[in-house]
Design a protein around this motif. Sequence first.
Motif, mmCIF file in Angstrom:
data_model
loop_
_atom_site.group_PDB
_atom_site.id
_atom_site.type_symbol
_atom_site.label_atom_id
_atom_site.label_comp_id
_atom_site.label_asym_id
_atom_site.label_seq_id
_atom_site.Cartn_x
_atom_site.Cartn_y
_atom_site.Cartn_z
ATOM 1 N N LEU A 164 0.564 -0.950 -0.192
ATOM 2 C CA LEU A 164 0.036 -0.100 0.318
ATOM 3 C C LEU A 164 0.827 1.436 0.071
ATOM 4 C CD1 LEU A 164 -2.969 -1.005 2.648
ATOM 5 C CD2 LEU A 164 -3.022 -1.023 -0.143
ATOM 6 N N ALA A 165 1.784 1.554 0.111
ATOM 7 C CA ALA A 165 3.086 2.422 0.291
ATOM 8 C C ALA A 165 2.669 3.123 -0.843
ATOM 9 C CB ALA A 165 4.344 2.116 0.176
ATOM 10 N N PRO A 166 2.805 2.117 -2.132
ATOM 11 C CA PRO A 166 3.074 3.040 -3.945
ATOM 12 C C PRO A 166 1.669 3.528 -3.916
ATOM 13 C CG PRO A 166 4.000 0.712 -4.154
ATOM 14 C CD PRO A 166 3.271 1.189 -2.381
ATOM 15 N N VAL A 167 0.622 2.806 -3.373
ATOM 16 C CA VAL A 167 -0.575 4.061 -3.387
ATOM 17 C C VAL A 167 -0.816 5.240 -2.603
ATOM 18 C CG1 VAL A 167 -3.171 3.272 -3.153
ATOM 19 C CG2 VAL A 167 -1.951 1.468 -3.871
ATOM 20 N N GLU A 168 -0.124 5.220 -0.950
ATOM 21 C CA GLU A 168 -0.193 6.831 -0.496
ATOM 22 C C GLU A 168 0.371 6.943 -1.103
ATOM 23 O OE1 GLU A 168 -0.330 8.931 2.573
ATOM 24 O OE2 GLU A 168 -1.874 7.959 2.041
ATOM 25 N N ARG A 169 1.508 7.316 -1.313
ATOM 26 C CA ARG A 169 2.790 7.475 -1.982
ATOM 27 C C ARG A 169 1.991 8.564 -3.608
ATOM 28 N NH1 ARG A 169 6.628 4.750 -2.792
ATOM 29 N NH2 ARG A 169 6.349 3.509 -4.613
ATOM 30 N N LEU A 170 1.163 7.197 -4.264
ATOM 31 C CA LEU A 170 0.132 8.646 -5.424
ATOM 32 C C LEU A 170 -0.483 9.027 -4.869
ATOM 33 C CD1 LEU A 170 -0.001 8.093 -8.839
ATOM 34 C CD2 LEU A 170 -1.079 6.283 -7.791
ATOM 35 N N ARG A 171 -1.206 8.884 -3.715
ATOM 36 C CA ARG A 171 -2.065 9.739 -3.416
ATOM 37 C C ARG A 171 -1.757 11.188 -3.241
ATOM 38 N NH1 ARG A 171 -4.151 12.085 0.582
ATOM 39 N NH2 ARG A 171 -2.173 11.359 1.846
ATOM 40 N N ARG A 172 -0.944 11.065 -2.492
ATOM 41 C CA ARG A 172 0.702 12.271 -2.341
ATOM 42 C C ARG A 172 0.764 13.631 -3.309
ATOM 43 N NH1 ARG A 172 3.194 9.078 2.032
ATOM 44 N NH2 ARG A 172 4.607 9.031 0.240
ATOM 45 N N VAL A 174 -1.179 12.682 -6.051
ATOM 46 C CA VAL A 174 -2.029 13.516 -6.830
ATOM 47 C C VAL A 174 -2.388 15.133 -6.239
ATOM 48 C CG1 VAL A 174 -4.988 13.062 -7.556
ATOM 49 C CG2 VAL A 174 -2.578 11.375 -7.587
ATOM 50 N N GLU A 175 -2.377 14.616 -4.809
ATOM 51 C CA GLU A 175 -2.963 16.028 -4.097
ATOM 52 C C GLU A 175 -2.456 16.969 -4.061
ATOM 53 O OE1 GLU A 175 -4.535 15.554 1.373
ATOM 54 O OE2 GLU A 175 -2.910 14.866 0.457
ATOM 55 N N THR A 176 -1.382 17.104 -4.158
ATOM 56 C CA THR A 176 -0.829 18.421 -4.566
ATOM 57 C C THR A 176 -1.005 18.804 -5.912
ATOM 58 O OG1 THR A 176 0.930 17.099 -5.417
ATOM 59 C CG2 THR A 176 1.319 16.822 -3.193
ATOM 60 N N VAL A 177 -1.415 17.799 -6.511
ATOM 61 C CA VAL A 177 -2.149 19.069 -7.940
ATOM 62 C C VAL A 177 -3.582 19.563 -8.161
ATOM 63 C CG1 VAL A 177 -2.797 18.420 -10.149
ATOM 64 C CG2 VAL A 177 -1.457 16.718 -9.441
ATOM 65 N N ASP A 178 -3.223 21.051 -8.139
ATOM 66 C CA ASP A 178 -3.948 21.748 -8.491
ATOM 67 C C ASP A 178 -4.524 22.393 -9.433
ATOM 68 O OD1 ASP A 178 -2.490 23.842 -7.874
ATOM 69 O OD2 ASP A 178 -2.521 24.221 -5.937
ATOM 70 N N ARG A 185 1.640 15.989 -13.014
ATOM 71 C CA ARG A 185 0.849 14.853 -13.275
ATOM 72 C C ARG A 185 1.982 13.688 -11.871
ATOM 73 N NH1 ARG A 185 -1.369 17.373 -15.864
ATOM 74 N NH2 ARG A 185 -1.955 17.651 -17.476
ATOM 75 N N VAL A 186 1.903 12.770 -11.886
ATOM 76 C CA VAL A 186 1.822 12.105 -11.361
ATOM 77 C C VAL A 186 3.761 11.086 -11.856
ATOM 78 C CG1 VAL A 186 -0.200 11.858 -9.443
ATOM 79 C CG2 VAL A 186 -0.074 10.502 -11.486
ATOM 80 N N ASP A 187 4.034 10.083 -11.098
ATOM 81 C CA ASP A 187 4.919 9.394 -11.080
ATOM 82 C C ASP A 187 4.700 7.909 -12.012
ATOM 83 O OD1 ASP A 187 7.088 11.369 -10.663
ATOM 84 O OD2 ASP A 187 7.380 10.654 -9.120
#
Length: 431
Positions: A164-172, A174-178, A185-187
């Motif tokens: 789940l760590a990559p999912v959380e990293r991906l979520r963070r 996406v959260e920075t996109v405004d 973009r996300v990695d």
Amino acid sequence: MPRAVFSRSIRARITAGALLVLALALGLGSVAAVQILSRTLTAGIATSLEQDLDFYADLAESDPAAIRDVDDDVLVQLEGSGSNLEDGTALPAVPEDSTARIVVDGEAYLAASESTDSGMLTVARPLEGADEATRAAGVLLAVAVPIVLLLIGVVLWVVTGRALAPVERLRRQVETVDAADPAQRVDAGQDELGDLAATMNDLLDRIQQAQVLQRRFVSDASHELRSPLATLHQHAELARDHPQATSLAALGDVVLGEGARMQELVESLLLMARLDEGQGRVTAEVDLDDLALEEAARLRGLGVAVDARGIGPARVQGDPAMLARALRNLTDNAARHAAGTVTLRVAEHAGRVRVQVEDDGAGIPADQRELVFERFARLDEGRARDAGGSGLGLAIVRQIARAHGGTVTAGQGTAGGALFTLDLPAADRGA
């Protein structure tokens, strides 16, 4: 629930669910194993009892008194001749061809009986060894299963946390996109989460593109609305400050004309918004040839020469009002630019319906034939923005065509003017 807690709860639910299933399986397996062990050991003792019965039956026939002198862990009793029990305790009789668990002096035995010529012979063997082995196995499993569950739980917790760590990293990410920086973009990696990240990036691309289009649309719409408002304001000031320079009738004509222009623009904007949002449409069978003939009659009433000889029977499935609006926009556009004649054609072939609207005007340059379908498009000749046009007519036609699973294209007609072709799927005749 906060996102971090939600992520941990997923981790906990995965671990708890797996441990619950595993505990149930191990628990049932342990009980079954203990039962099988007990039955196996008991069956072994029962086999020994059968051999003992045969041996002591022969002994009883040759020397019944020898039964009392048997010195072994085996208890032997011959009816009428006594037993080898020191205190003279009698063994309970057991039905033949079966075994039974009995208790003698507080100890458990497995007993069996057989009828002989000298009387009923009963033999019993101790179950202490089998019971101790069964208890030892039960205790071992009772200790081992929780330890195994604990180890597996730790492994699951660590593994799910890393998964789940990559999912959380991906979520963070996406959260920075405004909206302030829509180009972020996300990695995207090379695994399944990489596919998810790529999908998110595609979504962000579409959102950014839609945002750009929306801003441009709002800018163009505000400009279009500003023009008639400025005209109304200018004539109103002229009538107020210099009443001799104009008349009430002239002012009324200006107000009505600009008001009609604003009304058409607002209605077009609302229709475009409906089409963009994909709102539900009325679906019915529509005869496009009837709609084309109505448009031909309308244009003739306006004094426009119309060639309608190419209109043939054709039926589609769609929204009658929207399809009528698409034909109206195409014919109005053709009438504004025709030098003398507007040509209408409708034909159905191979499951497709083709509607063509052609004028004999100046035509559209090849490099601008896609531009005319953009909202508020401005061509060098001002084709999309001359008198009577809002700059949305052809854009609306394209949106309506797409909503009905079709296309609309611009080309050059036989007379050198513009040729617009609306291609739609034909209605299913077998429906």
